[in-house]
Design an enzyme around this catalytic site. Structure first.
Site, PDB file in Angstrom:
ATOM      1  N   ARG A  10       2.672 -10.994 -34.487  1.00  0.00           N
ATOM      2  CA  ARG A  10       4.037 -10.549 -34.712  1.00  0.00           C
ATOM      3  C   ARG A  10       4.890 -10.950 -33.537  1.00  0.00           C
ATOM      4  O   ARG A  10       4.373 -11.192 -32.447  1.00  0.00           O
ATOM      5  CB  ARG A  10       4.102  -9.042 -34.994  1.00  0.00           C
ATOM      6  CG  ARG A  10       3.658  -8.123 -33.899  1.00  0.00           C
ATOM      7  CD  ARG A  10       3.913  -6.674 -34.325  1.00  0.00           C
ATOM      8  NE  ARG A  10       5.094  -6.199 -33.641  1.00  0.00           N
ATOM      9  CZ  ARG A  10       5.064  -5.315 -32.650  1.00  0.00           C
ATOM     10  NH1 ARG A  10       3.928  -4.812 -32.254  1.00  0.00           N
ATOM     11  NH2 ARG A  10       6.168  -4.950 -32.052  1.00  0.00           N
ATOM     12  N   ASP A 190      10.950 -13.092 -28.104  1.00  0.00           N
ATOM     13  CA  ASP A 190      10.654 -14.049 -29.179  1.00  0.00           C
ATOM     14  C   ASP A 190       9.847 -15.243 -28.690  1.00  0.00           C
ATOM     15  O   ASP A 190      10.015 -15.667 -27.547  1.00  0.00           O
ATOM     16  CB  ASP A 190      11.987 -14.621 -29.711  1.00  0.00           C
ATOM     17  CG  ASP A 190      12.619 -13.690 -30.712  1.00  0.00           C
ATOM     18  OD1 ASP A 190      11.873 -12.953 -31.376  1.00  0.00           O
ATOM     19  OD2 ASP A 190      13.861 -13.677 -30.793  1.00  0.00           O
ATOM     20  N   SER A 191       9.069 -15.816 -29.596  1.00  0.00           N
ATOM     21  CA  SER A 191       8.348 -17.077 -29.352  1.00  0.00           C
ATOM     22  C   SER A 191       7.447 -17.002 -28.134  1.00  0.00           C
ATOM     23  O   SER A 191       7.196 -18.011 -27.486  1.00  0.00           O
ATOM     24  CB  SER A 191       9.336 -18.248 -29.184  1.00  0.00           C
ATOM     25  OG  SER A 191      10.281 -18.222 -30.211  1.00  0.00           O
ATOM     26  N   ARG A 192       7.015 -15.819 -27.782  1.00  0.00           N
ATOM     27  CA  ARG A 192       6.130 -15.598 -26.617  1.00  0.00           C
ATOM     28  C   ARG A 192       6.810 -15.979 -25.294  1.00  0.00           C
ATOM     29  O   ARG A 192       6.133 -16.172 -24.289  1.00  0.00           O
ATOM     30  CB  ARG A 192       4.804 -16.378 -26.756  1.00  0.00           C
ATOM     31  CG  ARG A 192       4.013 -16.024 -28.019  1.00  0.00           C
ATOM     32  CD  ARG A 192       3.493 -14.578 -27.943  1.00  0.00           C
ATOM     33  NE  ARG A 192       2.593 -14.237 -29.055  1.00  0.00           N
ATOM     34  CZ  ARG A 192       2.928 -13.457 -30.082  1.00  0.00           C
ATOM     35  NH1 ARG A 192       4.150 -12.946 -30.196  1.00  0.00           N
ATOM     36  NH2 ARG A 192       2.042 -13.163 -31.006  1.00  0.00           N
ATOM     37  N   LEU A 193       8.148 -16.083 -25.319  1.00  0.00           N
ATOM     38  CA  LEU A 193       8.884 -16.385 -24.086  1.00  0.00           C
ATOM     39  C   LEU A 193       9.362 -15.064 -23.475  1.00  0.00           C
ATOM     40  O   LEU A 193      10.553 -14.743 -23.443  1.00  0.00           O
ATOM     41  CB  LEU A 193      10.047 -17.346 -24.371  1.00  0.00           C
ATOM     42  CG  LEU A 193       9.588 -18.718 -24.849  1.00  0.00           C
ATOM     43  CD1 LEU A 193      10.778 -19.602 -25.225  1.00  0.00           C
ATOM     44  CD2 LEU A 193       8.755 -19.406 -23.769  1.00  0.00           C
TER      45      LEU A 193
END
Ligand SMILES: Cc1cc2nc3c(=O)[nH]c(=O)nc-3n(C[C@H](O)[C@H](O)[C@H](O)COP(=O)(O)O)c2cc1C
Length: 215
Positions: A10, A190-193
């Site tokens: 997620r 978001d986006s693992r950033l």
């Protein structure tokens, strides 16, 4: 055995953390994040994982409950003769992790640990519920026991022994306080950033430095 968990994924997007939100020293924002976790009624908001290690670097971890942030130190209570207690006696370097899934936040802390004074431990012990005080007295935490009945027998006998009387804190149980040298705040994005900020304390000046670090 195989278990395929790759499909569980997620995004973290509920919050963000920017440099302008951050004070010069980290303890006030740690306190603020703890208070927010409590206000949000997350499950066990004060639960913290404590990592200890043997002198030759073999780590172990367990969850405890933070009871105080006192003079910029993180305080929890446990059995001094437990596995963690034996490791701490030989190696004062520890690490803590708070994880609040509902807030998509975690905090990593590294530092050194010392016992609270017997008077400080007494003060907390005396406010614990009766059964918790009895339990702390009789449990040889982390050591093998023959059965559930064995520990319940010790509990019943000790409960009767102290009925209607003050239960003193046993010497094998008390508080520890962790003095932080490194504190990392992590906010999922978001986006693992993710947003990550690292505070490090200069041992000579006592000043904290702050850096954004890569996700
Ligand atoms: C949510 C939670 C809170 C816990 N709180 C404490 C605590 O405050 N003190 C404690 O000694 N053990 C606590 N425990 C149990 C420890 O995780 C651990 O089993 C125990 O301290 C023995 O650890 P050791 O054998 O590594 O020394 C808690 C466990 C959980 C899951």
């Amino acid at each position: 055995m195989d278990l395929h968990l790759e499909h569980i994924r997620r995004e973290y997007s509920s919050r963000q953390l920017s440099r302008k939100d951050l004070p010069k020293e980290p303890l006030s924002i740690v306190a603020q994040w703890l208070e927010e976790a409590i206000e949000m009624k997350v499950n066990e908001p004060t639960a913290v994982i404590v990592a200890t290690a043997t002198p030759d670097g073999r780590p172990s971890m367990r969850t405890v409950l933070l009871k105080e942030l006192l003079d910029d130190r993180f305080v929890f209570y446990s059995n001094y003769e437990s596995r963690k207690g034996q490791q701490i006696a030989l190696n004062r370097h520890v690490a803590l992790t708070f994880l609040w899934h509902e807030l998509e936040r975690q905090i990593h802390i590294e530092g050194t640990i010392e016992r609270l004074s017997p008077q400080e431990s007494d003060a907390y012990f005396d406010q614990r519920p009766y059964k918790s005080r009895v339990g702390a007295r009789i449990s040889p935490q982390s050591r093998p026991i023959p059965s559930r009945e064995y520990i319940m027998g010790l509990f019943a006998a000790e409960s009767l022994r102290f009925i209607g009387r003050h239960i003193p804190r046993p010497e094998h149980w008390g508080g520890w306080a962790v003095t932080p040298q490194r504190i990392e705040l992590w906010q999922g994005r978001d986006s693992r950033l993710h947003d990550r900020f690292l505070y490090e304390k200069d041992e000579t000046t006592g000043e904290w430095t702050l850096h954004r670090i890569a996700p």
